[in-house]
Every structure is written in structure tokens, then in C-alpha cells.
Scaffold this motif. Sequence first.
Motif, PDB file in Angstrom:
ATOM      1  N   ILE A   1       0.840  -1.199   0.000  1.00 36.63           N
ATOM      2  CA  ILE A   1       0.000   0.000   0.000  1.00 36.63           C
ATOM      3  C   ILE A   1       0.876   1.251   0.000  1.00 36.63           C
ATOM      4  N   ALA A   2       1.911   1.266   0.829  1.00 36.52           N
ATOM      5  CA  ALA A   2       2.810   2.427   0.902  1.00 36.52           C
ATOM      6  C   ALA A   2       3.547   2.630  -0.421  1.00 36.52           C
ATOM      7  N   ALA A   3       3.945   1.551  -1.066  1.00 37.26           N
ATOM      8  CA  ALA A   3       4.679   1.641  -2.327  1.00 37.26           C
ATOM      9  C   ALA A   3       3.780   2.075  -3.485  1.00 37.26           C
ATOM     10  N   SER A   4       2.479   1.925  -3.343  1.00 37.62           N
ATOM     11  CA  SER A   4       1.560   2.252  -4.436  1.00 37.62           C
ATOM     12  C   SER A   4       1.496   3.752  -4.723  1.00 37.62           C
ATOM     13  N   GLY A   5       1.845   4.566  -3.738  1.00 36.48           N
ATOM     14  CA  GLY A   5       1.799   6.012  -3.930  1.00 36.48           C
ATOM     15  C   GLY A   5       0.422   6.614  -3.723  1.00 36.48           C
ATOM     16  N   ARG A   6      -0.589   5.781  -3.518  1.00 33.33           N
ATOM     17  CA  ARG A   6      -1.938   6.296  -3.271  1.00 33.33           C
ATOM     18  C   ARG A   6      -2.017   6.822  -1.840  1.00 33.33           C
TER      19      ARG A   6
ATOM     20  N   VAL B   1      -2.475   5.749  17.494  1.00 29.38           N
ATOM     21  CA  VAL B   1      -1.542   6.431  16.618  1.00 29.38           C
ATOM     22  C   VAL B   1      -2.112   6.447  15.198  1.00 29.38           C
ATOM     23  N   LEU B   2      -1.821   7.526  14.479  1.00 34.16           N
ATOM     24  CA  LEU B   2      -2.255   7.681  13.090  1.00 34.16           C
ATOM     25  C   LEU B   2      -1.017   7.671  12.200  1.00 34.16           C
ATOM     26  N   TYR B   3      -1.061   6.836  11.172  1.00 25.51           N
ATOM     27  CA  TYR B   3       0.002   6.767  10.165  1.00 25.51           C
ATOM     28  C   TYR B   3      -0.568   7.143   8.819  1.00 25.51           C
ATOM     29  N   SER B   4       0.318   7.587   7.921  1.00 26.59           N
ATOM     30  CA  SER B   4      -0.078   7.910   6.556  1.00 26.59           C
ATOM     31  C   SER B   4       1.096   7.644   5.644  1.00 26.59           C
ATOM     32  N   GLY B   5       0.865   7.786   4.359  1.00 30.05           N
ATOM     33  CA  GLY B   5       1.949   7.619   3.395  1.00 30.05           C
ATOM     34  C   GLY B   5       2.593   8.929   3.042  1.00 30.05           C
ATOM     35  N   SER B   6       2.004  10.041   3.490  1.00 33.36           N
ATOM     36  CA  SER B   6       2.571  11.356   3.213  1.00 33.36           C
ATOM     37  C   SER B   6       2.402  12.230   4.458  1.00 33.36           C
TER      38      SER B   6
END
Length: 166
Positions: free
Chosen positions: A125-130, A160-165
Motif C-alpha cells: 500500500i505504501a509503495a503504491s503512492g496512493r 496512533v495515526l500513520y499515513s503515506g505522506s
Amino acid sequence: SPEKQLEHPFLEQSASLPVPFLLLGLGLVAFGVGLVVLRRRPALLARFAVGGMAVLLLGVVWLGPSVDRFMLAPLRSLSVQAGERTPPDEPVLVVGLRRAPSIAIYARRKTDRLDWNIDERLEQIAASGRPFALVAPRGWCSRLDAIEGLIRIREEGGYVLYSGSP
């Protein structure tokens, strides 16, 4: 395992929080003993029951804000932020929590509980860029911090909250 840790994270947030729970529990035990002892004295039993109900009501009123402040409000806040970071057609990701329905309500998004192959799925999911958002208990931080592409955005309460950006 991380799934077992912090099932009730609000309990670790304040040393004073268990005091109301303890007092309420002791009050309920005393109420039960009083009912058994006084069952043959109806007039006294009625007074005791009214007093016990008053103590129970005060206990709920006293505990309610504490439970909200340490357990519900942090998850609600992070869920709203997760919804803001997630496109309308994408779900908010959830790891290690059984409260996915409340996250869905506050995020106004569907949720996807990751229960198997978590590390692999998150890497994909992280690598997808979405854009995505992930909500997890704090006990998962060491495992999630090790996954490339996951950025810890905010911690609140035991969550905790994580995101890709950022």
C-alpha cells in the motif's frame, strides 16, 4: 503480541483513572452485601436501595468524562483526521483494533481491518503512492515504524495515526 497489548489503552494514561473504577466496584459490592443483609427489613432496604442508586448514578457521571477523555476522544479525533487524509472511495486502514465501526463513523469512510500479512500488505500500500491513513494502538508503533513508506503523523491517547505522506 501487539494485538494483545493496549486493549484498553486509556487505563495506562492516568494513574488516577482506575480510582473511580475501584470506588464504583467497591460500592457495588457493598450494595450487594447490603441487599443480602437487609432483605428482611423492607423499610431499611428501600432506603438503602435509593442510596445505592444515587451512588451508582454519581459513579457513572464521574466516570463518563474520564472514559471519554482517555478512550473515546483520542480515537474519535484520529479517526476524523484519517478520514481527511483518505480519498472518499478508499477505506481507512485499521490494525490491532476491534473498534473499526466507530472509526468508520467518525472518518466517514469504510474501514479495512488488516488481520493477516500485515507487514507485506502495508508495504504494498505504501509503495503504491496512493494516499492512505492507518489507525492503530500505540503498542504497534515499533512494528509499524519499521515499515518503509509509513509515516507516523500523530499520537493521541493510546492510539496512533500513520499515513503515506506527511
